[in-house]
Design an enzyme around this catalytic site. Sequence first.
Site, PDB file in Angstrom:
ATOM      1  N   TYR A 193     -34.407 -12.165  14.267  1.00 23.96           N
ATOM      2  CA  TYR A 193     -32.967 -12.360  14.770  1.00 23.96           C
ATOM      3  C   TYR A 193     -33.030 -11.252  15.874  1.00 23.96           C
ATOM      4  O   TYR A 193     -32.366 -11.475  16.907  1.00 23.96           O
ATOM      5  CB  TYR A 193     -32.114 -11.798  13.609  1.00 23.96           C
ATOM      6  CG  TYR A 193     -30.385 -12.065  14.140  1.00 23.96           C
ATOM      7  CD1 TYR A 193     -30.126 -13.319  14.379  1.00 23.96           C
ATOM      8  CD2 TYR A 193     -29.645 -11.066  14.538  1.00 23.96           C
ATOM      9  CE1 TYR A 193     -28.929 -13.784  14.751  1.00 23.96           C
ATOM     10  CE2 TYR A 193     -28.327 -11.533  14.791  1.00 23.96           C
ATOM     11  CZ  TYR A 193     -27.953 -12.644  15.099  1.00 23.96           C
ATOM     12  OH  TYR A 193     -26.423 -13.032  15.393  1.00 23.96           O
ATOM     13  N   LYS A 224     -25.606  -7.583  18.502  1.00 23.84           N
ATOM     14  CA  LYS A 224     -24.511  -7.647  17.409  1.00 23.84           C
ATOM     15  C   LYS A 224     -24.372  -6.310  16.987  1.00 23.84           C
ATOM     16  O   LYS A 224     -23.111  -5.937  16.557  1.00 23.84           O
ATOM     17  CB  LYS A 224     -25.174  -8.400  16.355  1.00 23.84           C
ATOM     18  CG  LYS A 224     -25.064  -9.949  16.360  1.00 23.84           C
ATOM     19  CD  LYS A 224     -23.631 -10.458  16.853  1.00 23.84           C
ATOM     20  CE  LYS A 224     -23.705 -11.946  16.882  1.00 23.84           C
ATOM     21  NZ  LYS A 224     -22.575 -12.253  17.844  1.00 23.84           N
TER      22      LYS A 224
HETATM   23  O1  0WD Z   1     -25.186 -18.717  11.611  1.00 23.66           O
HETATM   24  C1  0WD Z   1     -24.571 -18.838  12.621  1.00 23.66           C
HETATM   25  N1  0WD Z   1     -24.430 -20.097  13.373  1.00 23.66           N
HETATM   26  C2  0WD Z   1     -23.888 -17.628  12.903  1.00 23.66           C
HETATM   27  C3  0WD Z   1     -23.327 -17.551  14.182  1.00 23.66           C
HETATM   28  C4  0WD Z   1     -23.851 -16.415  12.111  1.00 23.66           C
HETATM   29  C5  0WD Z   1     -23.249 -15.315  12.219  1.00 23.66           C
HETATM   30  C6  0WD Z   1     -22.423 -15.074  13.650  1.00 23.66           C
HETATM   31  N2  0WD Z   1     -22.538 -16.403  14.422  1.00 23.66           N
HETATM   32  C7  0WD Z   1     -21.878 -16.098  15.764  1.00 23.66           C
HETATM   33  C8  0WD Z   1     -22.964 -16.223  17.017  1.00 23.66           C
HETATM   34  O2  0WD Z   1     -23.789 -15.201  17.215  1.00 23.66           O
HETATM   35  C9  0WD Z   1     -21.911 -16.513  18.124  1.00 23.66           C
HETATM   36  O3  0WD Z   1     -21.319 -15.080  18.254  1.00 23.66           O
HETATM   37  O4  0WD Z   1     -20.971 -17.023  15.935  1.00 23.66           O
HETATM   38  C10 0WD Z   1     -20.381 -17.323  17.231  1.00 23.66           C
HETATM   39  C11 0WD Z   1     -20.557 -18.760  17.679  1.00 23.66           C
HETATM   40  O5  0WD Z   1     -21.882 -19.262  17.729  1.00 23.66           O
HETATM   41  P1  0WD Z   1     -22.029 -20.721  17.013  1.00 23.66           P
HETATM   42  O6  0WD Z   1     -20.862 -21.402  16.605  1.00 23.66           O
HETATM   43  O7  0WD Z   1     -23.172 -20.319  15.766  1.00 23.66           O
HETATM   44  O8  0WD Z   1     -22.891 -21.450  18.331  1.00 23.66           O
HETATM   45  P2  0WD Z   1     -22.588 -22.403  19.221  1.00 23.66           P
HETATM   46  O9  0WD Z   1     -21.793 -23.448  18.688  1.00 23.66           O
HETATM   47  O10 0WD Z   1     -23.573 -22.510  19.807  1.00 23.66           O
HETATM   48  O11 0WD Z   1     -21.567 -21.617  20.110  1.00 23.66           O
HETATM   49  C12 0WD Z   1     -21.985 -20.518  21.044  1.00 23.66           C
HETATM   50  C13 0WD Z   1     -21.085 -20.386  22.107  1.00 23.66           C
HETATM   51  C14 0WD Z   1     -21.214 -21.908  23.151  1.00 23.66           C
HETATM   52  O12 0WD Z   1     -19.984 -22.521  23.378  1.00 23.66           O
HETATM   53  P3  0WD Z   1     -19.526 -22.821  24.850  1.00 23.66           P
HETATM   54  O13 0WD Z   1     -18.563 -24.227  24.654  1.00 23.66           O
HETATM   55  O14 0WD Z   1     -18.516 -21.701  25.418  1.00 23.66           O
HETATM   56  O15 0WD Z   1     -20.665 -23.007  25.723  1.00 23.66           O
HETATM   57  O16 0WD Z   1     -21.588 -19.471  23.149  1.00 23.66           O
HETATM   58  C15 0WD Z   1     -21.199 -20.063  24.390  1.00 23.66           C
HETATM   59  C16 0WD Z   1     -22.002 -21.170  24.208  1.00 23.66           C
HETATM   60  O17 0WD Z   1     -22.107 -22.038  25.284  1.00 23.66           O
HETATM   61  N3  0WD Z   1     -21.672 -19.257  25.518  1.00 23.66           N
HETATM   62  C17 0WD Z   1     -21.089 -18.922  26.417  1.00 23.66           C
HETATM   63  N4  0WD Z   1     -19.868 -18.770  26.722  1.00 23.66           N
HETATM   64  C18 0WD Z   1     -19.244 -18.505  27.857  1.00 23.66           C
HETATM   65  N5  0WD Z   1     -19.982 -18.014  28.813  1.00 23.66           N
HETATM   66  C19 0WD Z   1     -22.008 -18.425  27.403  1.00 23.66           C
HETATM   67  C20 0WD Z   1     -21.287 -17.737  28.589  1.00 23.66           C
HETATM   68  N6  0WD Z   1     -22.222 -17.153  29.719  1.00 23.66           N
HETATM   69  N7  0WD Z   1     -23.328 -18.357  27.112  1.00 23.66           N
HETATM   70  C21 0WD Z   1     -22.990 -18.864  25.862  1.00 23.66           C
END
Ligand code: 0WD
Length: 256
Positions: A157, A164
């Site tokens: 990680y 985080k």
């Molecule tokens: O196991 C997991 N999946 C976990 C995730 C466990 C615990 C926490 N998390 C967290 C992640 O670290 C994150 O903070 O949950 C949050 C959401 O992550 P996710 O749902 O696992 O991943 P994903 O579906 O890839 O979403 C991440 C988002 C994407 O959505 P959008 O539509 O906005 O693009 O973060 C976005 C990424 O594109 N993102 C950004 N959004 C705006 N500006 C940027 C940016 N520059 N870069 C990435």
Amino acid sequence: VLSLEGRTYVVMGVANKRSIAWGIARSLHAAGARLVFTYAGERFEKEVRALVDTLEDERSLLLPCDVTSDDDIVRCFAQIKEQVGVIHGLAHCIAYANKDDLSGEYMNVSRDGFLLAHNISAYSLTAVAREAKELMTEGGSIVTLTYLGGERVVQNYNIMGVAKAALDASVKYLANDLGKYGIRVNAISAGPIRTLSAKGVSDFNSILKQIEERAPLRRTTTQEEVGDAALFLFSDLSRGITGEIIHVDSGYHILG
Ligand code: 0WD
């Protein structure tokens, strides 16, 4: 059960239907809330729009917001102000790190890789909270997504864990700043869920397997579980809670 009828929430970070943000959106939608979605850039627009259309709620709004740009953030919240006026909450579900920095030894992270992860995954919460505050004139609730890797070492990680930790500390300082305006700031520490972002973490499958074998509830976390915990944090049922990190992880974090 819980009604958020008459309230508006901003959901940042829906990339596709597996996104945790989408789980949160579904829970809020089921409770009758109006939703504003923001997405990172054109690349995501089509997919996010198709998903939002499935809600069949013509009150929904969809706006671009790349959180690495202050101008974008300011413009996005100005548009939200113009189109919906008051908001009652914001879900920040955004993180990013270079894939190369999510395997091997943490100490090899470059300066650029370190700053990129902190910029998108940690600073963005503070930047959007500042703008969202102006629209939360009736009080509000801000929820971000964090992970256990910020509290202790989780293999691979790496830089995201360090980012985080900065995010978790930001939740506390923001909660202190914003409490006087009736705005609460909390984090959900979610157990691992297979999403686009999770794909970037090396050997993610073995992390999932460990949860199934060892977590008190003996199962992995679902999008719906995180969505419903967020619904609680957005509702008045949680009105006495701020600056908190709630683990929605089948209890895994209590293990040594
Ligand atoms: O196991 C997991 N999946 C976990 C995730 C466990 C615990 C926490 N998390 C967290 C992640 O670290 C994150 O903070 O949950 C949050 C959401 O992550 P996710 O749902 O696992 O991943 P994903 O579906 O890839 O979403 C991440 C988002 C994407 O959505 P959008 O539509 O906005 O693009 O973060 C976005 C990424 O594109 N993102 C950004 N959004 C705006 N500006 C940027 C940016 N520059 N870069 C990435």
